[in-house]
Scaffold this motif. Structure first.
Motif, PDB file in Angstrom:
ATOM      1  N   ASP A 115       0.816  -1.293  -0.036  1.00  0.00           N
ATOM      2  CA  ASP A 115       0.053   0.008   0.092  1.00  0.00           C
ATOM      3  C   ASP A 115       0.848   1.150  -0.010  1.00  0.00           C
ATOM      4  OD1 ASP A 115      -2.581   1.358   0.264  1.00  0.00           O
ATOM      5  OD2 ASP A 115      -2.391   1.419   2.188  1.00  0.00           O
ATOM      6  N   LYS A 116       1.748   1.197   0.826  1.00  0.00           N
ATOM      7  CA  LYS A 116       2.765   2.493   0.879  1.00  0.00           C
ATOM      8  C   LYS A 116       3.724   2.710  -0.394  1.00  0.00           C
ATOM      9  CE  LYS A 116       6.138   4.657   4.128  1.00  0.00           C
ATOM     10  NZ  LYS A 116       6.756   4.443   5.278  1.00  0.00           N
ATOM     11  N   TYR A 117       4.464   1.641  -0.909  1.00  0.00           N
ATOM     12  CA  TYR A 117       5.226   1.692  -1.924  1.00  0.00           C
ATOM     13  C   TYR A 117       4.869   1.252  -3.348  1.00  0.00           C
ATOM     14  CZ  TYR A 117       8.435   1.978   1.851  1.00  0.00           C
ATOM     15  OH  TYR A 117       9.074   2.728   3.056  1.00  0.00           O
ATOM     16  N   ILE A 118       3.820   0.821  -3.608  1.00  0.00           N
ATOM     17  CA  ILE A 118       3.169   0.613  -5.005  1.00  0.00           C
ATOM     18  C   ILE A 118       1.901   0.818  -5.336  1.00  0.00           C
ATOM     19  CG2 ILE A 118       2.735  -1.695  -6.503  1.00  0.00           C
ATOM     20  CD1 ILE A 118       4.791  -3.213  -4.489  1.00  0.00           C
ATOM     21  N   PRO A 119       1.962   1.532  -6.477  1.00  0.00           N
ATOM     22  CA  PRO A 119       0.693   2.218  -7.068  1.00  0.00           C
ATOM     23  C   PRO A 119      -0.335   0.984  -7.577  1.00  0.00           C
ATOM     24  CG  PRO A 119       2.300   2.570  -8.388  1.00  0.00           C
ATOM     25  CD  PRO A 119       3.231   1.891  -7.414  1.00  0.00           C
ATOM     26  N   GLU A 120      -1.526   1.495  -7.663  1.00  0.00           N
ATOM     27  CA  GLU A 120      -2.423   0.518  -7.969  1.00  0.00           C
ATOM     28  C   GLU A 120      -2.422   0.108  -9.360  1.00  0.00           C
ATOM     29  OE1 GLU A 120      -6.221   1.932  -6.817  1.00  0.00           O
ATOM     30  OE2 GLU A 120      -5.706   1.979  -4.652  1.00  0.00           O
ATOM     31  N   SER A 121      -2.101   0.974 -10.191  1.00  0.00           N
ATOM     32  CA  SER A 121      -2.058   0.940 -11.608  1.00  0.00           C
ATOM     33  C   SER A 121      -1.630   2.041 -12.275  1.00  0.00           C
ATOM     34  CB  SER A 121      -3.593   0.671 -12.273  1.00  0.00           C
ATOM     35  OG  SER A 121      -4.378   1.539 -11.928  1.00  0.00           O
ATOM     36  N   ILE A 122      -1.404   1.954 -13.713  1.00  0.00           N
ATOM     37  CA  ILE A 122      -0.901   3.225 -14.321  1.00  0.00           C
ATOM     38  C   ILE A 122      -1.919   4.524 -14.467  1.00  0.00           C
ATOM     39  CG2 ILE A 122      -0.138   4.215 -16.824  1.00  0.00           C
ATOM     40  CD1 ILE A 122       1.272   1.612 -17.172  1.00  0.00           C
ATOM     41  N   PRO A 123      -3.331   4.106 -14.667  1.00  0.00           N
ATOM     42  CA  PRO A 123      -4.202   5.224 -14.272  1.00  0.00           C
ATOM     43  C   PRO A 123      -4.279   5.864 -12.900  1.00  0.00           C
ATOM     44  CG  PRO A 123      -5.316   3.294 -15.638  1.00  0.00           C
ATOM     45  CD  PRO A 123      -3.877   2.813 -15.063  1.00  0.00           C
ATOM     46  N   HIS A 124      -3.908   5.189 -11.923  1.00  0.00           N
ATOM     47  CA  HIS A 124      -3.892   5.690 -10.550  1.00  0.00           C
ATOM     48  C   HIS A 124      -2.386   6.534 -10.532  1.00  0.00           C
ATOM     49  CE1 HIS A 124      -2.393   5.539  -6.414  1.00  0.00           C
ATOM     50  NE2 HIS A 124      -3.658   5.804  -6.261  1.00  0.00           N
ATOM     51  N   ILE A 125      -1.446   6.456 -11.295  1.00  0.00           N
ATOM     52  CA  ILE A 125      -0.098   7.086 -11.257  1.00  0.00           C
ATOM     53  C   ILE A 125      -0.596   8.370 -11.936  1.00  0.00           C
ATOM     54  CG2 ILE A 125       2.240   7.037 -12.245  1.00  0.00           C
ATOM     55  CD1 ILE A 125       2.505   4.421 -11.672  1.00  0.00           C
ATOM     56  N   ILE A 126      -1.398   8.109 -13.050  1.00  0.00           N
ATOM     57  CA  ILE A 126      -1.741   9.417 -13.946  1.00  0.00           C
ATOM     58  C   ILE A 126      -2.627  10.238 -12.942  1.00  0.00           C
ATOM     59  CG2 ILE A 126      -3.302  10.264 -15.705  1.00  0.00           C
ATOM     60  CD1 ILE A 126      -2.258   7.631 -17.334  1.00  0.00           C
ATOM     61  N   ASP A 127      -3.580  10.031 -12.379  1.00  0.00           N
ATOM     62  CA  ASP A 127      -4.331  10.605 -11.585  1.00  0.00           C
ATOM     63  C   ASP A 127      -3.595  11.200 -10.292  1.00  0.00           C
ATOM     64  OD1 ASP A 127      -6.570   9.757 -12.887  1.00  0.00           O
ATOM     65  OD2 ASP A 127      -7.351   8.407 -11.518  1.00  0.00           O
ATOM     66  N   LYS A 128      -2.438  10.599 -10.076  1.00  0.00           N
ATOM     67  CA  LYS A 128      -1.812  11.131  -8.872  1.00  0.00           C
ATOM     68  C   LYS A 128      -0.871  12.440  -9.203  1.00  0.00           C
ATOM     69  CE  LYS A 128       1.568   9.173  -5.358  1.00  0.00           C
ATOM     70  NZ  LYS A 128       2.199   8.124  -4.679  1.00  0.00           N
ATOM     71  N   TYR A 129      -0.255  12.272 -10.253  1.00  0.00           N
ATOM     72  CA  TYR A 129       0.644  13.286 -10.696  1.00  0.00           C
ATOM     73  C   TYR A 129       0.142  14.328 -11.811  1.00  0.00           C
ATOM     74  CZ  TYR A 129       3.654  10.498  -8.197  1.00  0.00           C
ATOM     75  OH  TYR A 129       4.445   9.891  -7.286  1.00  0.00           O
ATOM     76  N   SER A 130      -1.263  14.228 -12.195  1.00  0.00           N
ATOM     77  CA  SER A 130      -1.654  15.200 -13.223  1.00  0.00           C
ATOM     78  C   SER A 130      -3.218  15.750 -12.676  1.00  0.00           C
ATOM     79  CB  SER A 130      -1.702  14.692 -14.498  1.00  0.00           C
ATOM     80  OG  SER A 130      -2.515  13.695 -14.682  1.00  0.00           O
ATOM     81  N   SER A 131      -3.632  16.747 -13.180  1.00  0.00           N
ATOM     82  CA  SER A 131      -4.858  17.077 -12.936  1.00  0.00           C
ATOM     83  C   SER A 131      -5.492  17.917 -14.120  1.00  0.00           C
ATOM     84  CB  SER A 131      -5.285  17.878 -11.864  1.00  0.00           C
ATOM     85  OG  SER A 131      -4.254  19.210 -11.985  1.00  0.00           O
TER      86      SER A 131
END
Length: 103
Positions: free
Chosen positions: A56-72
Motif C-alpha cells: 500500500d505504501k510503495y506500490i501504486p494500484e495501476s498506471i491510471p492511478h499514477i496518472i491521477d496522482k501526478y496530473s489534474s
C-alpha cells in the motif's frame, strides 16, 4: 515521492532504447500495468498486515492511478484518453497474435 513515476518512465525509456519498436513499448507498458494490478489484488486479498502495508505504501494500484496522482484537469483527461487508445491498440495486437497462432 515521484518514485513510481520515475520507474514507469525508466521502463518505457529502456524498452524503447533497446527494442525501438512501438509494439515493444506497448507490451512493456501493459505488462507493468498488469503486475501493478496483480499486486493490488494481492494487497486486497491477503491477510498479512505487514505485506499489505508495504504494498500500500510503495506500490501504486495501476498506471491510471499514477496518472491521477501526478496530473489534474485537462492534462489528466488527455493522458487518460491516450492510455485508453493505447489499451485498444494493445488489445488489437493481442487479437492479431492470437489469430496468427491459430493458423
Amino acid at each position: 515521492m515521484y518514485i513510481d513515476l520515475i520507474i514507469l518512465v525508466l521502463i518505457i525509456g529502456v524498452v524503447f532504447f533497446f527494442f525501438r519498436k512501438f509494439s515493444s513499448v506497448l507490451y512493456a507498458i501493459f505488462i507493468f500495468d498488469l503486475v501493478l494490478r496483480g499486486l493490488t489484488y494481492i494487497k486486497l486479498n491477503i491477510h498479512l498486515n505487514d505485506l499489505k502495508n508495504v504494498i500500500d505504501k510503495y506500490i501504486p494500484e495501476s498506471i491510471p492511478h499514477i496518472i491521477d496522482k501526478y496530473s489534474s484537469g485537462v492534462f489528466q483527461t488527455i493522458l487518460m484518453w491516450i492510455y485508453i487508445i493505447l489499451l485498444f491498440v494493445f488489445v488489437g495486437y493481442l487479437v492479431r497474435t492470437f489469430i496468427k497462432k491459430r493458423r
